[in-house]
Design an enzyme around this catalytic site. Sequence first.
Site, PDB file in Angstrom:
ATOM      1  N   PRO A 132       0.529  -1.188   0.083  1.00 32.99           N
ATOM      2  CA  PRO A 132      -0.271   0.010   0.276  1.00 32.99           C
ATOM      3  C   PRO A 132       0.892   0.963   0.011  1.00 32.99           C
ATOM      4  O   PRO A 132       1.610   1.419   0.953  1.00 32.99           O
ATOM      5  CB  PRO A 132      -0.654  -0.306   1.262  1.00 32.99           C
TER       6      PRO A 132
ATOM      7  N   ALA B 195       0.803   5.834  -0.547  1.00 28.16           N
ATOM      8  CA  ALA B 195       0.243   6.645  -0.645  1.00 28.16           C
ATOM      9  C   ALA B 195       0.526   7.357  -2.331  1.00 28.16           C
ATOM     10  O   ALA B 195       1.605   7.284  -2.378  1.00 28.16           O
ATOM     11  CB  ALA B 195       0.628   7.799   0.563  1.00 28.16           C
TER      12      ALA B 195
ATOM     13  N   CYS C  51       4.262   3.091   8.902  1.00 30.25           N
ATOM     14  CA  CYS C  51       4.261   4.388   8.297  1.00 30.25           C
ATOM     15  C   CYS C  51       5.597   5.632   8.941  1.00 30.25           C
ATOM     16  O   CYS C  51       5.029   5.809  10.274  1.00 30.25           O
ATOM     17  CB  CYS C  51       3.239   4.531   7.485  1.00 30.25           C
TER      18      CYS C  51
ATOM     19  N   LYS D 254       0.361  -4.478   9.185  1.00 33.89           N
ATOM     20  CA  LYS D 254       1.721  -3.999   8.285  1.00 33.89           C
ATOM     21  C   LYS D 254       3.202  -2.920   9.646  1.00 33.89           C
ATOM     22  O   LYS D 254       2.135  -2.673   9.794  1.00 33.89           O
ATOM     23  CB  LYS D 254       1.673  -3.453   6.565  1.00 33.89           C
TER      24      LYS D 254
ATOM     25  N   HIS E 210       8.020  -4.895   7.349  1.00 34.71           N
ATOM     26  CA  HIS E 210       8.604  -4.582   6.617  1.00 34.71           C
ATOM     27  C   HIS E 210      10.296  -4.056   7.712  1.00 34.71           C
ATOM     28  O   HIS E 210      10.864  -3.577   7.819  1.00 34.71           O
ATOM     29  CB  HIS E 210       8.729  -2.760   6.373  1.00 34.71           C
TER      30      HIS E 210
ATOM     31  N   ASN F 189       8.813  -7.498   3.469  1.00 31.86           N
ATOM     32  CA  ASN F 189       8.962  -6.519   2.672  1.00 31.86           C
ATOM     33  C   ASN F 189       9.887  -5.706   2.690  1.00 31.86           C
ATOM     34  O   ASN F 189      10.360  -5.395   3.770  1.00 31.86           O
ATOM     35  CB  ASN F 189       7.578  -5.608   3.457  1.00 31.86           C
TER      36      ASN F 189
ATOM     37  N   GLY G 253       6.773  -2.903  -3.391  1.00 30.77           N
ATOM     38  CA  GLY G 253       6.979  -1.717  -3.832  1.00 30.77           C
ATOM     39  C   GLY G 253       7.390  -0.892  -4.779  1.00 30.77           C
ATOM     40  O   GLY G 253       7.201  -1.584  -5.746  1.00 30.77           O
TER      41      GLY G 253
END
Length: 332
Positions: free
Chosen positions: A17, A19, A106, A144, A172, A209, A233
């Site tokens: 995902p 942004a 994030c 995540k 991640h 990830n 990504g």
Amino acid sequence: MSSFWRALPRPFFCVAPMANVTDVAFRAALTELGKPHVMWTEFVSCEALVSTTARTREKMYTTLKYAPAERPIVAQLFGSKPDQFRECAHIVRDLGFDGIDINMGCPEKNVNKQGSGAALIGDPANAQAIIRACQESGLPVSVKTRIGLETIDYHDWISRIIDTEPVALTVHGRTRKEMSLVPAHWDVIGDIVHLVRDKWRSDCILIGNGDVTSLGDAKEKAATYGVDGVMVGRALFGNPWFFQSETLVGERSVEERLAGLVRHTKLCEELLLNHGHNQFHPVKKMYGSYLAGIPYAKQFKEQLMRAATPAEVYSLVDEFVAHEKARTAHQS
């Protein structure tokens, strides 16, 4: 409710995902040209989705727009308030999504200062409350996250997530502080696989990830580190064929890459611009990736970035193709 997760092949591959990247047009291009096993939306603010302002809510609903062909598709939410997550989880369920993913990774300051994203790594009790609030919707819930805040420190944090029994966990392989500035620590991802599988005896689905460059690289990482799936990504930029084969984007013909650029733009036009949404910039910023390594394309790229409409893009592509044909004919 977790049947789609359990039915996936091993290893499986999915879209990160991102942004202002993984909008409905981007996902439509992927679905047509190289569909992954699981699709994610951009992250959506819980606070905005339940806002008292209709315009704010509408913007979030636009972000959550998807096509049935994208299934299974997971909606990613971010926020810091369990009650808002509870309400948003029911909204996502009623919109027909196959799962909910909670963003706990994030690193952006404007997200973290709200107590959202990676900031939740420092607030595990609230993180657990958020997961459990989402689980009340009946949809399968995944998370995540990252491997720490300022330093690599994940043992207690990951164990607290696993205690809530999410159906899947994406790791991640960087800390919040590291952003994307250092190579991903896949050795740490491998250690988390060991902890979850062998020490904690959990059947949580594990997804790695970070720094995946090709489908072949994704398969190799899955085999080396034992993850069930790999999330991709930035390697998707200008490469909607990524999940189709192990062919690198630079190995594809100029014609195929330009066709991909045009198709991505047309999908943006059809799915967003024609519905009154000013969303041309996300696809435009992909143009450099579509053109990377193509000879004599620097000026062409500059012209594309100045284009104000999709129609200008199509015209510029036609001119470039005609010019290249003439140049090649002259050289031969």
